[in-house]
Design a protein around this motif. Structure first.
Motif, PDB file in Angstrom:
ATOM      1  N   TRP A  50     -49.113  24.437 -31.321  1.00 29.83           N
ATOM      2  CA  TRP A  50     -47.951  23.878 -32.020  1.00 29.83           C
ATOM      3  C   TRP A  50     -48.109  22.394 -32.347  1.00 29.83           C
ATOM      4  N   VAL A  51     -48.775  21.635 -31.503  1.00 30.11           N
ATOM      5  CA  VAL A  51     -48.946  20.196 -31.773  1.00 30.11           C
ATOM      6  C   VAL A  51     -49.817  19.995 -33.016  1.00 30.11           C
ATOM      7  N   GLU A  52     -50.903  20.741 -33.116  1.00 24.83           N
ATOM      8  CA  GLU A  52     -51.777  20.638 -34.287  1.00 24.83           C
ATOM      9  C   GLU A  52     -51.050  21.131 -35.547  1.00 24.83           C
ATOM     10  N   GLU A  53     -50.254  22.167 -35.404  1.00 23.87           N
ATOM     11  CA  GLU A  53     -49.500  22.710 -36.529  1.00 23.87           C
ATOM     12  C   GLU A  53     -48.510  21.668 -37.062  1.00 23.87           C
ATOM     13  N   ILE A  54     -47.872  20.933 -36.157  1.00 26.29           N
ATOM     14  CA  ILE A  54     -46.921  19.892 -36.564  1.00 26.29           C
ATOM     15  C   ILE A  54     -47.645  18.753 -37.281  1.00 26.29           C
ATOM     16  N   LYS A  55     -48.802  18.363 -36.785  1.00 25.91           N
ATOM     17  CA  LYS A  55     -49.556  17.285 -37.438  1.00 25.91           C
ATOM     18  C   LYS A  55     -49.915  17.665 -38.872  1.00 25.91           C
ATOM     19  N   GLU A  56     -50.208  18.940 -39.065  1.00 28.54           N
ATOM     20  CA  GLU A  56     -50.631  19.425 -40.373  1.00 28.54           C
ATOM     21  C   GLU A  56     -49.461  19.652 -41.327  1.00 28.54           C
ATOM     22  N   LYS A  57     -48.384  20.270 -40.829  1.00 27.86           N
ATOM     23  CA  LYS A  57     -47.295  20.704 -41.712  1.00 27.86           C
ATOM     24  C   LYS A  57     -45.929  20.096 -41.408  1.00 27.86           C
ATOM     25  N   GLN A  58     -45.791  19.337 -40.349  1.00 31.11           N
ATOM     26  CA  GLN A  58     -44.515  18.779 -39.896  1.00 31.11           C
ATOM     27  C   GLN A  58     -43.552  19.842 -39.368  1.00 31.11           C
ATOM     28  N   THR A  59     -44.016  21.080 -39.246  1.00 28.44           N
ATOM     29  CA  THR A  59     -43.221  22.166 -38.663  1.00 28.44           C
ATOM     30  C   THR A  59     -44.148  23.041 -37.827  1.00 28.44           C
ATOM     31  N   ALA A  60     -43.547  23.866 -36.969  1.00 29.73           N
ATOM     32  CA  ALA A  60     -44.327  24.819 -36.171  1.00 29.73           C
ATOM     33  C   ALA A  60     -43.493  26.077 -35.962  1.00 29.73           C
ATOM     34  N   ARG A  61     -44.177  27.213 -35.892  1.00 31.75           N
ATOM     35  CA  ARG A  61     -43.499  28.498 -35.710  1.00 31.75           C
ATOM     36  C   ARG A  61     -43.337  28.818 -34.229  1.00 31.75           C
ATOM     37  N   PRO A  62     -42.128  29.133 -33.795  1.00 34.80           N
ATOM     38  CA  PRO A  62     -41.938  29.571 -32.411  1.00 34.80           C
ATOM     39  C   PRO A  62     -42.072  31.089 -32.299  1.00 34.80           C
ATOM     40  N   LEU A  63     -42.487  31.533 -31.142  1.00 34.30           N
ATOM     41  CA  LEU A  63     -42.402  32.957 -30.836  1.00 34.30           C
ATOM     42  C   LEU A  63     -40.933  33.304 -30.612  1.00 34.30           C
ATOM     43  N   ALA A  64     -40.249  32.413 -29.886  1.00 36.27           N
ATOM     44  CA  ALA A  64     -38.834  32.652 -29.584  1.00 36.27           C
ATOM     45  C   ALA A  64     -38.076  31.339 -29.498  1.00 36.27           C
ATOM     46  N   HIS A  65     -36.809  31.422 -29.867  1.00 36.63           N
ATOM     47  CA  HIS A  65     -35.858  30.323 -29.678  1.00 36.63           C
ATOM     48  C   HIS A  65     -34.686  30.962 -28.951  1.00 36.63           C
ATOM     49  N   ILE A  66     -34.455  30.522 -27.723  1.00 38.29           N
ATOM     50  CA  ILE A  66     -33.412  31.101 -26.882  1.00 38.29           C
ATOM     51  C   ILE A  66     -32.417  30.014 -26.524  1.00 38.29           C
ATOM     52  N   GLN A  67     -31.154  30.331 -26.710  1.00 41.97           N
ATOM     53  CA  GLN A  67     -30.068  29.397 -26.421  1.00 41.97           C
ATOM     54  C   GLN A  67     -29.364  29.873 -25.156  1.00 41.97           C
ATOM     55  N   ILE A  68     -29.160  28.947 -24.207  1.00 40.30           N
ATOM     56  CA  ILE A  68     -28.512  29.297 -22.948  1.00 40.30           C
ATOM     57  C   ILE A  68     -27.220  28.491 -22.828  1.00 40.30           C
ATOM     58  N   SER A  69     -26.120  29.176 -22.567  1.00 43.76           N
ATOM     59  CA  SER A  69     -24.840  28.507 -22.402  1.00 43.76           C
ATOM     60  C   SER A  69     -24.830  27.733 -21.094  1.00 43.76           C
ATOM     61  N   ASN A  70     -24.456  26.463 -21.153  1.00 36.22           N
ATOM     62  CA  ASN A  70     -24.370  25.645 -19.947  1.00 36.22           C
ATOM     63  C   ASN A  70     -23.102  25.948 -19.146  1.00 36.22           C
ATOM     64  N   THR A  71     -22.175  26.686 -19.728  1.00 37.68           N
ATOM     65  CA  THR A  71     -20.948  27.022 -19.010  1.00 37.68           C
ATOM     66  C   THR A  71     -20.994  28.403 -18.381  1.00 37.68           C
ATOM     67  N   THR A  72     -21.674  29.352 -19.028  1.00 34.90           N
ATOM     68  CA  THR A  72     -21.700  30.719 -18.500  1.00 34.90           C
ATOM     69  C   THR A  72     -23.068  31.152 -17.990  1.00 34.90           C
ATOM     70  N   GLY A  73     -24.126  30.491 -18.455  1.00 32.91           N
ATOM     71  CA  GLY A  73     -25.483  30.887 -18.081  1.00 32.91           C
ATOM     72  C   GLY A  73     -26.020  32.052 -18.889  1.00 32.91           C
ATOM     73  N   LYS A  74     -25.232  32.542 -19.833  1.00 29.51           N
ATOM     74  CA  LYS A  74     -25.683  33.664 -20.678  1.00 29.51           C
ATOM     75  C   LYS A  74     -26.644  33.145 -21.736  1.00 29.51           C
ATOM     76  N   ASN A  75     -27.579  34.022 -22.125  1.00 30.42           N
ATOM     77  CA  ASN A  75     -28.555  33.626 -23.129  1.00 30.42           C
ATOM     78  C   ASN A  75     -28.339  34.370 -24.438  1.00 30.42           C
ATOM     79  N   LYS A  76     -28.790  33.751 -25.502  1.00 28.49           N
ATOM     80  CA  LYS A  76     -28.735  34.342 -26.839  1.00 28.49           C
ATOM     81  C   LYS A  76     -30.080  34.085 -27.498  1.00 28.49           C
ATOM     82  N   VAL A  77     -30.693  35.125 -28.008  1.00 29.79           N
ATOM     83  CA  VAL A  77     -31.958  34.971 -28.720  1.00 29.79           C
ATOM     84  C   VAL A  77     -31.617  34.593 -30.168  1.00 29.79           C
ATOM     85  N   VAL A  78     -31.905  33.355 -30.511  1.00 33.50           N
ATOM     86  CA  VAL A  78     -31.602  32.836 -31.836  1.00 33.50           C
ATOM     87  C   VAL A  78     -32.691  33.247 -32.822  1.00 33.50           C
ATOM     88  N   LEU A  79     -33.927  33.241 -32.363  1.00 36.05           N
ATOM     89  CA  LEU A  79     -35.065  33.578 -33.211  1.00 36.05           C
ATOM     90  C   LEU A  79     -36.104  34.320 -32.379  1.00 36.05           C
TER      91      LEU A  79
END
Length: 111
Positions: A50-79
């Motif tokens: 990902w670091v090399e990808e950012i240097k080349e394109k200013q973006t990088a592809r994630p396998l996953a983006h997961i959001q975790i609620s700080n109030t409930t601890g539940k997770n949501k798969v965003v990507l």
């Protein structure tokens, strides 16, 4: 559908690397966490290049983006995009990645 990417600013300025060498299939991934928000902790599972990808394109592809609620601890798969890395999508793979992320992140629940 083309793979979605994250900006270099989001990954380099807002997130911290908390784990590396997550091995999925034959690929290696790093885990980055951003806890800038009081409501959510953002977790990104990024290919080890990902670091090399950012240097080349200013973006990088994630396998996953997961959001975790700080109030409930539940997770949501965003990507979720295993096909971007030549991985077969499965419920087991997804649940293993979520479990790994949840084990590595200390969100400090807010009440």
């Amino acid at each position: 559908m083309s793979a979605q990417s994250l900006s270099s600013y989001r990954l380099q300025s807002k997130a911290q690397k908390v784990a590396d060498a997550i091995v999925v299939g034959r690929e290696h991934f790093d885990m980055l966490v951003s806890s800038e928000s009081k409501l959510y902790t953002q977790c990104f599972v990024m290919h080890r290049t990902w670091v090399e990808e950012i240097k080349e394109k200013q973006t990088a592809r994630p396998l996953a983006h997961i959001q975790i609620s700080n109030t409930t601890g539940k997770n949501k798969v965003v990507l979720w995009q295993p096909s971007a890395f030549g991985l077969n999508d499965s419920k087991d793979l997804k649940s293993n990645i979520i479990e790994f992320v949840m084990d590595k992140v200390d969100i400090g629940l807010v009440v």
